[in-house]
Design a protein around this motif. Structure first.
Motif, PDB file in Angstrom:
ATOM      1  N   LEU A 171      36.665  33.114  49.674  1.00 41.22           N
ATOM      2  CA  LEU A 171      36.473  34.233  48.752  1.00 41.22           C
ATOM      3  C   LEU A 171      36.564  33.634  47.357  1.00 41.22           C
ATOM      4  O   LEU A 171      37.605  33.103  46.973  1.00 41.22           O
ATOM      5  N   VAL A 172      35.493  33.700  46.594  1.00 40.64           N
ATOM      6  CA  VAL A 172      35.418  33.010  45.300  1.00 40.64           C
ATOM      7  C   VAL A 172      35.071  34.010  44.206  1.00 40.64           C
ATOM      8  O   VAL A 172      34.295  34.946  44.422  1.00 40.64           O
ATOM      9  N   PHE A 173      35.649  33.815  43.027  1.00 32.20           N
ATOM     10  CA  PHE A 173      35.514  34.821  41.966  1.00 32.20           C
ATOM     11  C   PHE A 173      35.780  34.227  40.595  1.00 32.20           C
ATOM     12  O   PHE A 173      36.401  33.172  40.455  1.00 32.20           O
ATOM     13  N   GLY A 174      35.312  34.927  39.572  1.00 32.08           N
ATOM     14  CA  GLY A 174      35.518  34.577  38.175  1.00 32.08           C
ATOM     15  C   GLY A 174      34.756  35.564  37.319  1.00 32.08           C
ATOM     16  O   GLY A 174      34.043  36.440  37.834  1.00 32.08           O
ATOM     17  N   ASN A 175      34.886  35.440  36.025  1.00 32.07           N
ATOM     18  CA  ASN A 175      34.238  36.341  35.070  1.00 32.07           C
ATOM     19  C   ASN A 175      33.127  35.616  34.307  1.00 32.07           C
ATOM     20  O   ASN A 175      33.234  34.421  34.048  1.00 32.07           O
ATOM     21  N   GLY A 176      32.095  36.350  33.929  1.00 30.57           N
ATOM     22  CA  GLY A 176      31.037  35.781  33.090  1.00 30.57           C
ATOM     23  C   GLY A 176      30.350  34.598  33.732  1.00 30.57           C
ATOM     24  O   GLY A 176      29.873  34.674  34.865  1.00 30.57           O
ATOM     25  N   GLY A 177      30.302  33.466  33.020  1.00 30.70           N
ATOM     26  CA  GLY A 177      29.695  32.258  33.559  1.00 30.70           C
ATOM     27  C   GLY A 177      30.390  31.788  34.821  1.00 30.70           C
ATOM     28  O   GLY A 177      29.756  31.233  35.727  1.00 30.70           O
ATOM     29  N   SER A 178      31.689  32.029  34.911  1.00 29.18           N
ATOM     30  CA  SER A 178      32.433  31.653  36.117  1.00 29.18           C
ATOM     31  C   SER A 178      32.041  32.536  37.303  1.00 29.18           C
ATOM     32  O   SER A 178      32.073  32.084  38.448  1.00 29.18           O
ATOM     33  N   ALA A 179      31.655  33.785  37.033  1.00 30.55           N
ATOM     34  CA  ALA A 179      31.128  34.646  38.098  1.00 30.55           C
ATOM     35  C   ALA A 179      29.823  34.058  38.626  1.00 30.55           C
ATOM     36  O   ALA A 179      29.583  34.027  39.840  1.00 30.55           O
ATOM     37  N   SER A 180      28.998  33.584  37.726  1.00 29.86           N
ATOM     38  CA  SER A 180      27.752  32.940  38.120  1.00 29.86           C
ATOM     39  C   SER A 180      28.030  31.700  38.964  1.00 29.86           C
ATOM     40  O   SER A 180      27.363  31.464  39.986  1.00 29.86           O
ATOM     41  N   ASP A 181      29.024  30.914  38.574  1.00 31.58           N
ATOM     42  CA  ASP A 181      29.389  29.729  39.356  1.00 31.58           C
ATOM     43  C   ASP A 181      29.924  30.118  40.734  1.00 31.58           C
ATOM     44  O   ASP A 181      29.653  29.440  41.730  1.00 31.58           O
ATOM     45  N   ALA A 182      30.670  31.223  40.804  1.00 29.06           N
ATOM     46  CA  ALA A 182      31.174  31.704  42.098  1.00 29.06           C
ATOM     47  C   ALA A 182      30.009  32.051  43.011  1.00 29.06           C
ATOM     48  O   ALA A 182      29.997  31.699  44.198  1.00 29.06           O
ATOM     49  N   VAL A 239      39.966  44.238  40.072  1.00 28.55           N
ATOM     50  CA  VAL A 239      38.651  44.160  40.721  1.00 28.55           C
ATOM     51  C   VAL A 239      38.553  43.068  41.781  1.00 28.55           C
ATOM     52  O   VAL A 239      37.833  43.239  42.776  1.00 28.55           O
ATOM     53  N   PHE A 240      39.259  41.966  41.621  1.00 24.93           N
ATOM     54  CA  PHE A 240      39.228  40.910  42.628  1.00 24.93           C
ATOM     55  C   PHE A 240      40.406  41.032  43.590  1.00 24.93           C
ATOM     56  O   PHE A 240      40.257  40.801  44.791  1.00 24.93           O
ATOM     57  N   ALA A 241      41.566  41.415  43.096  1.00 27.31           N
ATOM     58  CA  ALA A 241      42.761  41.528  43.947  1.00 27.31           C
ATOM     59  C   ALA A 241      42.536  42.541  45.065  1.00 27.31           C
ATOM     60  O   ALA A 241      42.923  42.312  46.216  1.00 27.31           O
ATOM     61  N   ARG A 242      41.915  43.652  44.746  1.00 28.54           N
ATOM     62  CA  ARG A 242      41.683  44.694  45.752  1.00 28.54           C
ATOM     63  C   ARG A 242      40.716  44.180  46.836  1.00 28.54           C
ATOM     64  O   ARG A 242      40.902  44.470  48.019  1.00 28.54           O
ATOM     65  N   GLN A 243      39.729  43.399  46.438  1.00 25.36           N
ATOM     66  CA  GLN A 243      38.808  42.822  47.418  1.00 25.36           C
ATOM     67  C   GLN A 243      39.508  41.767  48.280  1.00 25.36           C
ATOM     68  O   GLN A 243      39.245  41.679  49.487  1.00 25.36           O
ATOM     69  N   ILE A 244      40.394  41.007  47.681  1.00 22.76           N
ATOM     70  CA  ILE A 244      41.196  40.040  48.447  1.00 22.76           C
ATOM     71  C   ILE A 244      42.014  40.798  49.496  1.00 22.76           C
ATOM     72  O   ILE A 244      42.084  40.402  50.661  1.00 22.76           O
ATOM     73  N   GLY A 269      41.595  30.063  31.840  1.00 18.99           N
ATOM     74  CA  GLY A 269      42.848  29.981  32.580  1.00 18.99           C
ATOM     75  C   GLY A 269      43.772  31.158  32.322  1.00 18.99           C
ATOM     76  O   GLY A 269      44.923  31.147  32.742  1.00 18.99           O
ATOM     77  N   GLU A 270      43.284  32.189  31.680  1.00 23.37           N
ATOM     78  CA  GLU A 270      44.157  33.306  31.292  1.00 23.37           C
ATOM     79  C   GLU A 270      43.624  34.679  31.681  1.00 23.37           C
ATOM     80  O   GLU A 270      44.166  35.691  31.234  1.00 23.37           O
ATOM     81  N   SER A 271      42.594  34.772  32.499  1.00 24.68           N
ATOM     82  CA  SER A 271      42.005  36.064  32.845  1.00 24.68           C
ATOM     83  C   SER A 271      42.946  36.872  33.733  1.00 24.68           C
ATOM     84  O   SER A 271      43.252  36.454  34.852  1.00 24.68           O
ATOM     85  N   PRO A 272      43.402  38.037  33.276  1.00 23.77           N
ATOM     86  CA  PRO A 272      44.361  38.823  34.063  1.00 23.77           C
ATOM     87  C   PRO A 272      43.865  39.193  35.458  1.00 23.77           C
ATOM     88  O   PRO A 272      44.645  39.185  36.409  1.00 23.77           O
ATOM     89  N   ASN A 273      42.571  39.505  35.601  1.00 24.92           N
ATOM     90  CA  ASN A 273      42.067  39.885  36.921  1.00 24.92           C
ATOM     91  C   ASN A 273      42.020  38.689  37.876  1.00 24.92           C
ATOM     92  O   ASN A 273      42.201  38.851  39.086  1.00 24.92           O
ATOM     93  N   VAL A 274      41.833  37.507  37.358  1.00 23.33           N
ATOM     94  CA  VAL A 274      41.825  36.297  38.178  1.00 23.33           C
ATOM     95  C   VAL A 274      43.250  35.952  38.612  1.00 23.33           C
ATOM     96  O   VAL A 274      43.496  35.615  39.768  1.00 23.33           O
ATOM     97  N   ILE A 275      44.182  36.082  37.696  1.00 25.68           N
ATOM     98  CA  ILE A 275      45.595  35.836  38.011  1.00 25.68           C
ATOM     99  C   ILE A 275      46.068  36.821  39.085  1.00 25.68           C
ATOM    100  O   ILE A 275      46.708  36.430  40.066  1.00 25.68           O
ATOM    101  N   ALA A 276      45.734  38.097  38.921  1.00 27.66           N
ATOM    102  CA  ALA A 276      46.137  39.121  39.895  1.00 27.66           C
ATOM    103  C   ALA A 276      45.565  38.814  41.278  1.00 27.66           C
ATOM    104  O   ALA A 276      46.241  38.996  42.298  1.00 27.66           O
TER     105      ALA A 276
END
Length: 187
Positions: A45-56, A98-103, A120-127
């Motif tokens: 299960l891979v995730f990120g925001n913006g460009g990192s979402a594209s990389d996921a 948004v990602f924690a609930r899917q996890i 390295g500081e995105s709250p939704n990624v940390i959650a």
């Protein structure tokens, strides 16, 4: 002027690639963890925001489809693609979930949750990493800068230590391809 800008951008990304080339240990550890989980029938299960979402999404496509060789499809899900799920969770809970609930819905012990974050500081990624660890998933963080809270929240941390988001993203893509190559070598 533009030629100088282009030359400086390429020189900076080459220098950063060389720095990472000298420190491939964490990348190879991450690739082995992914390979082990996928060979054991677990999923990514891979995730990120913006460009990192594209990389996921790119990583997921390489594993479900193929990277360089014909092989069985591998179970990889980018948690960034279902707009109905993303907007429902953001609306009903918060964007932080948004990602924690899917996890919570999709993750099983032994699966791998992989976070991609240039800051390295995105709250939704940390959650999401916290939720994954609580559910018994192996966690990997691919970060920029100093890795921040995202890096500290993961079992395996692959850090590209640079402040320039574009340069970090360029190296992230290369490291993801290295991981795919390692994974396919075991398939």
């Amino acid at each position: 002027m533009h030629a100088r800008m282009a030359d400086e951008a390429l020189a900076a990304t080459i220098r950063l690639h060389e720095r990472m080339r000298a420190n491939l240990g964490p990348t190879l550890v991450a690739a082995q963890a992914l390979s082990d989980a996928l060979r054991a029938g677990k999923k990514l299960l891979v995730f990120g925001n913006g460009g990192s979402a594209s990389d996921a999404q790119h990583l997921s496509a390489e594993l479900v489809g193929r990277f360089q060789k014909e092989r069985a499809a591998m179970p990889a899900i980018a948690l960034t693609v279902d707009t109905s799920i993303l907007t429902a969770i953001a609306n009903d809970y918060s964007y932080t979930q948004v990602f924690a609930r899917q996890i919570e819905a999709l993750g099983e012990p032994g699966d791998v949750a992989m976070a991609i974050s240039t800051s390295g500081e995105s709250p939704n990624v940390i959650a999401a990493l916290q939720a994954a660890r609580a559910q018994g998933l192996k966690t990997i963080a691919l970060t920029g800068r100093d890795g921040g809270a995202v890096g500290r929240a993961a079992h395996i941390h692959v850090n590209v230590p640079d402040e320039n988001t574009a340069r970090v993203q360029e190296v992230h893509r290369t490291l993801l391809h290295v991981m795919c190559e390692v994974i396919e070598s075991h398939a």
